[in-house]
Design a protein around this motif. Structure first.
Motif, PDB file in Angstrom:
ATOM      1  N   ASP A 159      -6.728   3.316   5.131  1.00  0.00           N
ATOM      2  CA  ASP A 159      -5.670   2.367   4.731  1.00  0.00           C
ATOM      3  C   ASP A 159      -5.919   0.978   5.316  1.00  0.00           C
ATOM      4  OD1 ASP A 159      -3.954   3.813   3.022  1.00  0.00           O
ATOM      5  OD2 ASP A 159      -2.998   4.817   4.713  1.00  0.00           O
TER       6      ASP A 159
ATOM      7  N   HIS B   2      -2.929   5.536  -4.872  1.00  0.00           N
ATOM      8  CA  HIS B   2      -4.076   5.268  -3.992  1.00  0.00           C
ATOM      9  C   HIS B   2      -4.401   6.522  -3.174  1.00  0.00           C
ATOM     10  CE1 HIS B   2      -1.602   4.650  -0.285  1.00  0.00           C
ATOM     11  NE2 HIS B   2      -2.730   4.868   0.336  1.00  0.00           N
TER      12      HIS B   2
ATOM     13  N   HIS C 209      -7.595   8.490  -0.234  1.00  0.00           N
ATOM     14  CA  HIS C 209      -7.536   9.596   0.733  1.00  0.00           C
ATOM     15  C   HIS C 209      -8.022  10.914   0.130  1.00  0.00           C
ATOM     16  CE1 HIS C 209      -5.434   6.619   2.950  1.00  0.00           C
ATOM     17  NE2 HIS C 209      -4.303   6.720   2.280  1.00  0.00           N
TER      18      HIS C 209
ATOM     19  N   ASN D  56       0.836  -1.219   0.000  1.00  0.00           N
ATOM     20  CA  ASN D  56       0.000   0.000   0.000  1.00  0.00           C
ATOM     21  C   ASN D  56       0.864   1.259   0.000  1.00  0.00           C
ATOM     22  OD1 ASN D  56      -2.578   1.494   0.459  1.00  0.00           O
ATOM     23  ND2 ASN D  56      -1.618   1.951   2.416  1.00  0.00           N
TER      24      ASN D  56
END
Ligand code: FES
Ligand code: FE2
Length: 433
Positions: free
Chosen positions: A319, A178, A183, A172
């Protein structure tokens, strides 16, 4: 995509497994110093091994196997004495080397205790964390990253024990884009749906986080990889590209910007559980009076609400949600990697290479044996990342920006941190004008 067999090799961390042997060449944080101070004896599971961490009455810490050699009582039920850990059942006592130093029920001339030794491992404290090393001796040095050793910092650490394999956690961090989706866009969706502007989480301005990642690279550096990103509207002279953010092999990533170093550790508890540890070190400009910190707080990061649903308006919980939602061990023989996964691919390549090095009994990268070279390991530090008024760029600090939506609901020092950020903003030259 990798084969199912390769996936096994890269994810399993028990004793004797290829990746487990690699991970045993590094020091890993296992809890907070303040937690051990209050509890004195703490059950630890690391790399599939059950252990007990304790602090004896002289202040020394020890990390030993969890079962008493006598009648196999779990020693996390024990209590500390002058120079060791005592089993509550019949008082057998073990020192930090695992040696049995007392068997009070045995005759005075008994030699039985001399033959008893539990497995033990080195443990050390730094920057408010307790670290353990489970690998072959001689142990390398515990790396002295600047955020762990510098003076005049305020530190704290939050944690989550989560049911995902450690590699999902670390991948991640090598997945730059991402951030703009999970976010940024997802976060905005969650806030809009919640629709309560009075919520302090609204102090997080998600718009900058939705900026598109125009370019991103992962560059090999001595300690691992350096992530460089050009965000929408920026050029390569922006700190996110020019300075970048450090990812220290095998399982630490940093966002080090605007005076705050957030370092995230993905510590393998076992094959299907990970200790997510978010350590934060705040550095303030010289005009801020930073109090001496006696204890580094250690607290649990909430990821679910009262109904058991995921907390969606918090960056850490977001996350944890996606890392957990890949299942206990993601089947990478079924994934479909795309162009945005360049960081994941680079990290796996590095991981395989380092597993091979350890198979050949060589030290992997980012291990230190020369004390002179380990006085203070300096990391790249940008002025800014996502400007929320936290950085030195402006004096528009909004109270709540430094602590909101970052998994810190349980932190006992949020007010202090906000006060210090406000002091920092008030003292900036452009504000004084
Ligand atoms: S079981 Fe631990 S002393 Fe007997
Ligand atoms: Fe993230």
């Amino acid at each position: 995509m990798i084969s199912a067999a390769e996936n096994e090799t890269l994810t399993r961390v028990g004793p004797g497994t290829p990746c487990g042997e690699l991970m045993r060449r590094y020091w890993h944080p296992i809890t907070g110093s303040s937690h051990l101070r209050s509890k004195k004896v703490v059950a630890i599971r690391l790399l599939g091994e059950d252990l007990v961490l304790y602090r004896d009455l002289r202040g020394q810490i020890g990390l030993v196997d969890h079962l008493c050699a006598h009648r196999r009582v779990d020693l996390s039920t024990g209590y500390p004495v002058e120079n060791g850990l005592r089993c509550p059942y019949h008082g057998w006592t073990y020192n930090a080397q695992g040696r049995c130093i007392a068997q009070p029920g045995e005759p005075a001339n008994s030699r039985l205790k001399d033959r008893v030794k539990l497995k033990s491992y080195p443990a050390q404290e730094l920057g408010g964390l307790v670290f353990a090393y489970l690998g072959p001796e001689p142990a390398p040095l515990l790396p002295r990253w600047d955020y762990l050793v510098d003076d005049h910092l305020i530190r704290q650490a939050g944690f989550v024990v989560a049911p995902y394999n450690w590699l999902q956690g670390i991948e991640n961090s090598y997945d730059a884009t991402h951030a703009e989706w999970l976010h940024g866009h997802f976060f905005k969706y969650a806030l809009d749906e919640q629709g309560d502007p009075a919520d302090p989480r609204y102090q997080i301005n998600v718009e900058p986080m939705m900026r598109h990642h125009e370019e991103f690279e992962y560059e090999r550096v001595p300690y691992g990889l350096l992530r460089r990103v050009v965000l929408e509207g920026d050029q390569k002279d922006a700190d996110t590209y020019n300075i970048g953010h450090a990812k220290m092999f095998p399982n630490i990533t940093t966002i080090n910007a605007g005076g705050t170093c957030i370092s995230t550790y993905q510590v393998p508890i076992d094959d299907t559980h990970t200790l997510y540890l978010g350590h934060r070190a705040y550095r303030f400009p010289h005009w801020v009076s930073v109090p001496e910190q006696e204890e580094v707080p250690w607290f649990e990061i909430p990821t679910r609400d009262a109904n058991g649903d995921w907390i969606r308006n918090d960056i850490v919980a977001q996350d944890i949600m996606v890392m957990t939602a890949q299942g206990p061990i993601m089947d990478r023989s079924q994934e479909l990697l795309a162009t945005t996964d360049i960081g994941v691919v680079k990290y796996r390549r590095l991981l395989k290479e380092q597993i091979e090095l350890v198979r050949g009994d060589k030290d992997p990268i980012n291990t230190y044996r020369d004390p002179a070279a380990n006085q203070r390991l300096v990391l790249p530090h940008s002025r800014d990342f996502y400007d929320r008024g936290v950085s030195g760029k402006s004096s528009s600090y909004r109270r709540g920006s430094a602590t909101g939506a970052l998994g810190m609901q349980n932190s006992p020092i949020n007010d202090l941190i906000e006060d210090l950020f406000e002091q920092a903003a008030r003292g900036r030259p452009e504000f004084a004008k």
